[in-house]
Design a protein around this motif. Structure first.
Motif, PDB file in Angstrom:
ATOM      1  N   ASP A 133       0.833  -1.205   0.000  1.00 32.81           N
ATOM      2  CA  ASP A 133       0.000   0.000   0.000  1.00 32.81           C
ATOM      3  C   ASP A 133       0.868   1.257   0.000  1.00 32.81           C
ATOM      4  OD1 ASP A 133      -2.298  -1.513   0.052  1.00 32.81           O
ATOM      5  OD2 ASP A 133      -2.416  -1.527   2.250  1.00 32.81           O
ATOM      6  N   VAL A 134       1.930   1.255   0.784  1.00 33.08           N
ATOM      7  CA  VAL A 134       2.831   2.418   0.847  1.00 33.08           C
ATOM      8  C   VAL A 134       3.498   2.656  -0.499  1.00 33.08           C
ATOM      9  CG1 VAL A 134       4.909   3.364   1.915  1.00 33.08           C
ATOM     10  CG2 VAL A 134       3.219   2.141   3.320  1.00 33.08           C
ATOM     11  N   ILE A 135       3.989   1.573  -1.104  1.00 38.07           N
ATOM     12  CA  ILE A 135       4.641   1.703  -2.416  1.00 38.07           C
ATOM     13  C   ILE A 135       3.649   2.212  -3.457  1.00 38.07           C
ATOM     14  CG2 ILE A 135       5.752   0.419  -4.283  1.00 38.07           C
ATOM     15  CD1 ILE A 135       6.945  -1.428  -2.181  1.00 38.07           C
ATOM     16  N   PHE A 136       2.425   1.686  -3.405  1.00 45.57           N
ATOM     17  CA  PHE A 136       1.399   2.123  -4.356  1.00 45.57           C
ATOM     18  C   PHE A 136       1.079   3.611  -4.183  1.00 45.57           C
ATOM     19  CE2 PHE A 136      -3.113   2.622  -5.550  1.00 45.57           C
ATOM     20  CZ  PHE A 136      -3.035   2.236  -6.882  1.00 45.57           C
ATOM     21  N   SER A 137       0.984   4.070  -2.914  1.00 43.77           N
ATOM     22  CA  SER A 137       0.706   5.490  -2.656  1.00 43.77           C
ATOM     23  C   SER A 137       1.843   6.368  -3.146  1.00 43.77           C
ATOM     24  CB  SER A 137       0.469   5.706  -1.159  1.00 43.77           C
ATOM     25  OG  SER A 137      -0.645   4.977  -0.697  1.00 43.77           O
ATOM     26  N   ILE A 138       3.074   5.955  -2.883  1.00 41.15           N
ATOM     27  CA  ILE A 138       4.232   6.728  -3.343  1.00 41.15           C
ATOM     28  C   ILE A 138       4.237   6.819  -4.858  1.00 41.15           C
ATOM     29  CG2 ILE A 138       6.749   6.760  -3.467  1.00 41.15           C
ATOM     30  CD1 ILE A 138       6.805   5.501  -0.696  1.00 41.15           C
ATOM     31  N   PHE A 139       3.956   5.700  -5.509  1.00 43.77           N
ATOM     32  CA  PHE A 139       3.918   5.683  -6.975  1.00 43.77           C
ATOM     33  C   PHE A 139       2.838   6.634  -7.497  1.00 43.77           C
ATOM     34  CE2 PHE A 139       2.065   3.976 -10.888  1.00 43.77           C
ATOM     35  CZ  PHE A 139       3.172   3.987 -11.718  1.00 43.77           C
ATOM     36  N   LEU A 173       3.484   9.909  -9.781  1.00 44.60           N
ATOM     37  CA  LEU A 173       2.833  10.015 -11.085  1.00 44.60           C
ATOM     38  C   LEU A 173       2.030  11.300 -11.201  1.00 44.60           C
ATOM     39  CD1 LEU A 173       2.204   8.698 -13.809  1.00 44.60           C
ATOM     40  CD2 LEU A 173       0.266   7.538 -12.719  1.00 44.60           C
ATOM     41  N   LEU A 174       1.266  11.646 -10.155  1.00 44.81           N
ATOM     42  CA  LEU A 174       0.482  12.876 -10.160  1.00 44.81           C
ATOM     43  C   LEU A 174       1.381  14.107 -10.197  1.00 44.81           C
ATOM     44  CD1 LEU A 174      -2.316  11.987  -7.566  1.00 44.81           C
ATOM     45  CD2 LEU A 174      -2.547  12.196 -10.041  1.00 44.81           C
TER      46      LEU A 174
END
Length: 295
Positions: A10-16, A20-21
């Motif tokens: 979840d942390v990696i996904f949020s950072i990604f 990206l944004l």
């Protein structure tokens, strides 16, 4: 209250997502920023490619030259008039068209809907449109700009879909109280439709503000040109000789060149939309989501 513990995934996904944004924001905002710093930099430094992140030789001579010319302020005022009048006509006509088509008891609504949707796929063409405008003697007037596109079929469908979300019980109770369809439309439907109305205002206003092709076709008097057509002539045709201050050449005594003028004109024309959009963004998102639930 139970909170779910975030996993490493979840942390990696949020950072990604944040990265990206951030990249998307930079891609969108940097051209606007570059136009601004180029418009206030030394023109020769811009041509030499020295302006990237910070302005070089800051000066506002380009903006002084732009607003010293009578063409830009006059065309700016023309664009404001075209946008306000055109948007008022667009939103009014679109709402009055979408409302009856959203009512199930309206006889023949499927036929009328098909006729309107048909225009989305088949258009008469520029020559036919010009002949219609010319036959109505609308050439070289504001009506040639604001009337041909009074209703956009796609926007009408979005607004119709929004109206269909309003509970039918409201209409039935209003009819029982003796309210007419016009009264229901004005006093019930419109107050409940602020999000979609603001969305339509944004759509139509941006369209009118950025429009220049209709003015190129229908307007002969340069005093009636919108600012986008003036900008088009400056950017594409290099018509910067008319922009002068006190008889001085743009590229001469003012210490600037045509490149600064182009960036300054582009930035000035897009600034109003950038300032208005944040205030109606919440209505824009809500109107699109609700209006797109069903067609």
């Amino acid at each position: 209250m139970i909170t779910k513990r975030k996993t490493i995934g979840d942390v990696i996904f949020s950072i990604f997502n944040y990265l990206l944004l951030t990249i998307c924001c930079l891609v969108v905002l940097y051209p606007i920023y570059y136009m601004f710093i180029s418009s206030i930099s030394d023109g020769y430094a811009v041509l030499r490619g020295e302006v990237n992140l910070l302005p070089v030789g800051i000066n506002f001579s380009a903006y002084k030259a732009v607003f010293a010319s009578p063409d830009i302020p006059r065309s700016y005022l023309n664009t404001v008039v075209y946008t306000v009048v055109g948007t008022l006509i667009n939103v009014t006509m679109t709402a009055m068209c979408a409302y009856p088509l959203s009512r199930k008891r309206f006889y023949g609504r499927n036929v009328f809907s098909f006729m309107i949707i048909f225009t989305m796929f088949f258009d008469a063409g520029m020559i036919s449109n010009f002949m219609v405008v010319n036959s109505l003697h609308l050439n070289n007037s504001i009506w040639a700009i604001v009337l041909p596109g009074a209703i956009n079929a796609w926007n009408m469908i979005i607004m119709r879909s929004f109206f269909q979300q309003i509970p039918e019980e409201l209409f039935e109770s209003a009819h029982l109280d003796g309210a007419s369809d016009f009264t229901i439309f004005i006093r019930i439907v419109l107050p409940l439709s602020v999000p979609i109305i603001m969305t339509m205002i944004l759509f139509y206003a941006v369209g009118h503000w950025n429009s220049w092709f209709n003015a190129l076709i229908y307007l002969d008097d340069k005093a009636k040109y919108p600012v986008q057509l003036i900008m088009r002539n400056i950017v594409l045709s290099g018509e910067t000789s008319a922009l002068s201050s006190g008889g001085a050449s743009v590229a001469g005594d003012l210490g600037i060149i045509a490149t600064n003028i182009k960036y300054a004109v582009v930035f000035v024309t897009m600034l109003p939309i950038l300032l208005v959009y944040p205030f109606i963004q919440k209505y824009f998102v809500k109107g699109i989501l609700v209006g797109a639930i069903k067609g």
